[in-house]
Write an enzyme that holds these catalytic residues in place. Structure first.
Site, mmCIF file in Angstrom:
data_model
loop_
_atom_site.group_PDB
_atom_site.id
_atom_site.type_symbol
_atom_site.label_atom_id
_atom_site.label_comp_id
_atom_site.label_asym_id
_atom_site.label_seq_id
_atom_site.Cartn_x
_atom_site.Cartn_y
_atom_site.Cartn_z
ATOM 1 C CG ASN A 33 -23.163 26.583 -25.956
ATOM 2 O OD1 ASN A 33 -22.315 25.829 -26.418
ATOM 3 N ND2 ASN A 33 -24.037 27.245 -26.717
ATOM 4 N N GLY B 150 -18.179 22.900 -27.283
ATOM 5 C CA GLY B 150 -17.081 22.435 -28.126
ATOM 6 C C GLY B 150 -17.401 21.163 -28.886
ATOM 7 C CG LEU B 151 -19.057 21.324 -32.345
ATOM 8 C CD1 LEU B 151 -18.339 21.477 -33.682
ATOM 9 C CD2 LEU B 151 -20.568 21.233 -32.582
ATOM 10 C CG ASN C 55 -22.601 23.893 -37.014
ATOM 11 O OD1 ASN C 55 -22.533 25.096 -37.272
ATOM 12 N ND2 ASN C 55 -22.284 23.397 -35.829
ATOM 13 C CB CYS D 260 -17.714 24.616 -36.478
ATOM 14 S SG CYS D 260 -17.672 23.681 -37.999
ATOM 15 N N GLY E 35 -33.973 31.765 -29.778
ATOM 16 C CA GLY E 35 -34.713 32.282 -28.635
ATOM 17 C C GLY E 35 -36.214 32.103 -28.667
ATOM 18 N N GLY F 2 -34.517 25.723 -29.325
ATOM 19 C CA GLY F 2 -33.210 25.389 -28.764
ATOM 20 C C GLY F 2 -33.132 25.526 -27.270
ATOM 21 C CB THR F 3 -31.627 28.234 -25.255
ATOM 22 O OG1 THR F 3 -30.489 28.315 -26.116
ATOM 23 C CG2 THR F 3 -31.202 28.512 -23.841
HETATM 24 C C1 LIG Z 1 -25.771 24.142 -25.548
HETATM 25 C C2 LIG Z 1 -25.923 24.438 -27.010
HETATM 26 C C3 LIG Z 1 -25.311 23.614 -27.944
HETATM 27 C C4 LIG Z 1 -25.432 23.883 -29.305
HETATM 28 N N1 LIG Z 1 -24.839 23.045 -30.204
HETATM 29 C C5 LIG Z 1 -24.980 23.278 -31.534
HETATM 30 C C6 LIG Z 1 -24.446 22.379 -32.486
HETATM 31 O O1 LIG Z 1 -23.845 21.358 -32.155
HETATM 32 N N2 LIG Z 1 -24.612 22.670 -33.810
HETATM 33 C C7 LIG Z 1 -25.291 23.775 -34.235
HETATM 34 O O2 LIG Z 1 -25.432 23.975 -35.446
HETATM 35 N N3 LIG Z 1 -25.841 24.624 -33.348
HETATM 36 C C8 LIG Z 1 -25.694 24.406 -32.013
HETATM 37 N N4 LIG Z 1 -26.279 25.269 -31.116
HETATM 38 C C9 LIG Z 1 -27.015 26.440 -31.617
HETATM 39 C C10 LIG Z 1 -28.517 26.174 -31.666
HETATM 40 O O3 LIG Z 1 -28.837 25.121 -32.544
HETATM 41 C C11 LIG Z 1 -29.290 27.425 -32.095
HETATM 42 O O4 LIG Z 1 -28.910 27.779 -33.402
HETATM 43 C C12 LIG Z 1 -29.045 28.639 -31.206
HETATM 44 O O5 LIG Z 1 -28.861 28.246 -29.867
HETATM 45 C C13 LIG Z 1 -30.171 29.663 -31.283
HETATM 46 O O6 LIG Z 1 -31.409 29.096 -30.909
HETATM 47 P P1 LIG Z 1 -32.003 29.138 -29.409
HETATM 48 O O7 LIG Z 1 -31.845 30.548 -28.931
HETATM 49 O O8 LIG Z 1 -33.407 28.696 -29.521
HETATM 50 O O9 LIG Z 1 -31.146 28.214 -28.611
HETATM 51 C C14 LIG Z 1 -26.175 25.015 -29.740
HETATM 52 C C15 LIG Z 1 -26.786 25.832 -28.793
HETATM 53 C C16 LIG Z 1 -26.680 25.567 -27.442
HETATM 54 C C17 LIG Z 1 -27.354 26.470 -26.459
#
Ligand SMILES: Cc1cc2nc3c(=O)[nH]c(=O)nc-3n(C[C@H](O)[C@H](O)[C@H](O)COP(=O)(O)O)c2cc1C
Ligand SMILES: Cc1cc2nc3c(=O)[nH]c(=O)nc-3n(C[C@H](O)[C@H](O)[C@H](O)COP(=O)(O)OP(=O)(O)OC[C@H]3O[C@@H](n4cnc5c(N)ncnc54)[C@H](O)[C@@H]3O)c2cc1C
Ligand code: FES
Lengths: 275, 308
Positions: free
Chosen positions: B70, B73-74, B128, B131, B248, B269-270
């Site tokens: 992804n 871009g916040l 976070n 970034c 994951g 998350g995802t």
């Molecule tokens: C679409 C998307 C947006 C994300 N936005 C942020 C975010 O704004 N801030 C942040 O700290 N992590 C963000 N993450 C990272 C997730 O919080 C997480 O650390 C990472 O995706 C690994 O976990 P997962 O595999 O269960 O998704 C984002 C992940 C995804 C997929």
């Protein structure tokens, strides 16, 4: 929710899938369903979005899809009796007129999937409904016969002339709007078609409602993947989520030329020298 | 007897072991149609910045084997609107809330922490630092032990609350333990790990990177072993540091791996994108996994894989 596939059958280049969906109540035209693909524990995590073609509340829903990439190809291998997981209905549907006005429905390819439902709704409100269905070639047309049974007229266009008028939907649309004094245009199909249709509608003094197709990761409004620049009531452009703020938007509110970009005057856009 | 699934992150007691991951549940509201959000361990909000932010151009995602890239871009509404709308909703619905913050520079993190320290309903802060630092040619804070520590020191200096401050670590570093040490010295109460890994997909028909932002963050089950390894390493080096694990997680079995590696609780998350009910489902499954192995509580399993 888990749904048993009742039937899956080819229609031209598409597949028509009927699903038992006892938990899905009222569906409005323009609503979509998000379908899991690849089976439990498989490598495809994201759902695929499909317009809901038809529904019988508390019983079934139907979708029309084109086997395309990995997920839709997997879906095409499913057979009656198999179980798939769906979330439905999702999204904001078409806004229907309160008065019995004259309307045109324009659809490209599988964009015709939600249009029979829409045509019935419009007719039940006393609207006149003219339909334009377009596709690259005859096999990619959908819904011609069904819509003929509901609409006041159906005009077909194909790029290669294998069916109906050779050309684009927008080649026949202006005349249709003028002839029937149409006040609203409802459209679903590829983005370039929607852009052209929205312009024709505007140039001819009609409102338009366009169901857009943007790549979606979640379909429920949590990920911010599916955004496009939309002008709000306050005149400010925002990157709106097509899954929950759409997929249907007013054609005159979509910044068509700027889709896939973030216009520099959008709310929160990067300013010179960084954010 | 039911397994005790309560968890803790420093001083924060959680009624359930699964939280949402930042950016994967917005600010919780959209998940309410799939479950009672107040029964989650907590909602970790999408990272919020000072100003409204439009995010990057689309396409913003590409599906990859057992994962996705992804480049959002916040995108977000800015802190003011966040407090007025999102935080208000979370409070009104009794949701345990960890607010994730992101800044373009060190001062912006401090400013956000200062504002959030004064409002009710913030049960924890996730910083976070994965970034880009606009003032350091876009280098990611979390990739440099000094800038990571600067952010945390600045946040800490204005954070006069018992609610824990967690630093969210990036796995895209040579030595994640070094970064963990440096944020601990700067005063964090715990760490969240892992954020996404930087990746790219190329569209060979158009011969260009597929994402509007060109590169994107890889997430989903594809990165799970990386997350488990990173947590294991940090827990080995800093056994008393609370860890919120993510990367994951798809099942209760996956979650148990994270706990055994040293996480005190986990974020989902995802996987939520395909299965919006996953945070609740995984909590249930985790209970069953523990029960079937004869454990009485989640807390007794934290870091257990280090004993053998
Ligand atoms: C679409 C998307 C947006 C994300 N936005 C942020 C975010 O704004 N801030 C942040 O700290 N992590 C963000 N993450 C990272 C997730 O919080 C997480 O650390 C990472 O995706 C690994 O976990 P997962 O595999 O269960 O998704 C984002 C992940 C995804 C997929
Ligand atoms: C609101 C809406 C309604 C739709 N209605 C229909 C319909 O009625 N019939 C039909 O055949 N198709 C429809 N589509 C398009 C359909 O969702 C895509 O063709 C499908 O997701 C592609 O999946 P894939 O496995 O073939 O491709 P892959 O390339 O494997 O897909 C990878 C990922 O990208 C996403 N994606 C890729 N292409 C598209 C796309 N064009 N639109 C949205 N997401 C995409 C997928 O959801 C998936 O998450 C609709 C899309 C939207 C957004
Ligand atoms: S697809 Fe996730 S917000 Fe629209």
């Amino acid at each position: 929710m888990k749904c048993v596939i009742r039937s899956i059958a080819p229609v031209g280049n598409y597949l028509h899938m009927v699903l038992d969906a006892p938990e899905v109540d009222e569906v409005a035209p323009g609503h979509f369903a998000a379908v899991s693909v690849g089976g439990i524990g498989g490598g495809m995590l994201l759902r695929r979005a499909f317009s809901i073609h038809k529904s019988t509340p508390g019983e079934s829903i139907e979708i029309i899809f084109a086997p395309h990439g990995q997920g839709t190809q997997w879906l095409a291998t499913q057979t009656a009796g198999d179980v798939i997981d769906i979330i439905a209905p999702l999204g904001k549907p078409f806004v229907l007129p309160r008065k019995p006005i004259s309307c045109v429905i324009v659809a490209g390819g599988y964009g015709a999937a939600p249009m029979e439902l829409l045509a019935r709704e419009l007719r039940s409100r006393g609207c006149r409904v003219d339909v334009v269905l377009g596709a690259a070639t005859q096999e990619k047309l959908f819904g011609v016969l069904d819509l003929k049974g509901v609409a006041d007229s159906v005009t077909v266009t194909t790029d290669d002339g294998t069916s109906g008028v050779r050309g684009r939907v927008t080649d026949v649309l202006p005349e249709l709007i003028q002839k029937n004094n149409s006040q609203a245009v409802y459209a679903c199909g590829p983005m370039p078609m929607l852009q052209a249709v929205a312009k024709v509608a505007q140039d001819n003094g009609a409102f338009s409602q366009c169901a857009v197709e943007e790549s979606m990761a979640c379909g429920i409004g949590v990920c911010m993947t599916c955004v496009l620049p939309i002008v709000g009531d306050d005149g400010v452009t925002r990157m709106a989520r097509s899954c929950v703020d759409g997929p249907v938007f007013r054609g005159d509110r979509v910044r068509w030329d700027d889709v896939h970009t973030v216009p520099s005057d959008a709310f929160g856009a990067p300013r010179l020298g960084g954010h | 007897m039911a397994v005790d699934l309560t968890a803790s992150l420093g001083s924060l007691q959680l009624s359930a072991p699964t939280l949402t991951a930042s950016g994967c549940a917005a600010a919780g509201k959209e998940l309410a149609q799939f479950g009672d959000v107040s029964t989650l361990g907590a909602v970790v909000t999408k990272s919020i910045m000072m100003a409204p932010r439009s995010g990057r151009a689309t396409p913003r995602m590409a599906e990859t084997p057992s994962g996705m890239l992804n480049s959002i871009g916040l995108q977000g509404p800015g802190i003011e609107s966040f407090l007025e709308n999102d935080l208000a909703w979370l409070r009104a619905n009794n949701v345990t809330t960890i607010v994730s913050i992101a800044g373009n520079n060190v001062d912006e993190f401090g400013e956000l922490a200062r504002i959030l320290a004064k409002v009710d309903g913030v049960d924890g802060l996730e910083v976070n630092i994965s970034c880009p630092n606009v003032e350091s040619r876009g280098q990611v804070f979390a990739c440099n032990p000094i800038s990571a520590a600067q952010v945390i020191e600045t946040v800490r200096s204005v954070w006069h609350s018992d609610a824990p401050v967690l630093a969210k670590l990036s796995p895209d570093v040579t030595d994640i333990v070094e970064i963990a040490h440096s944020v601990v010295e700067a005063g964090v109460d715990g760490v969240s790990m892992i954020n996404t890994l930087l990746g790219m997909v190329i569209d060979v028909d158009q011969m260009k990177p597929m994402l509007g932002g060109r590169t994107g963050g890889l997430s989903g089950p594809a990165i799970r072993p990386v997350a488990v390894r990173a947590i294991y390493q940090v827990h080995a080096a800093l056994p008393h540091l609370p860890i919120l694990g993510m990367g994951g997680i798809r099942t209760g079995h996956d979650a148990l791996e994270f706990i055994a590696a040293g996480a005190s609780a986990v974020s989902i998350g995802t996987v939520v994108f395909g299965d919006p009910g996953a945070p609740w489902r995984i909590a249930n499954e985790l209970g069953q996994e523990l029960q079937s192995r004869g454990y009485n509580s989640l807390s007794e399993v934290v870091g257990l894989a280090h004993q053998n």
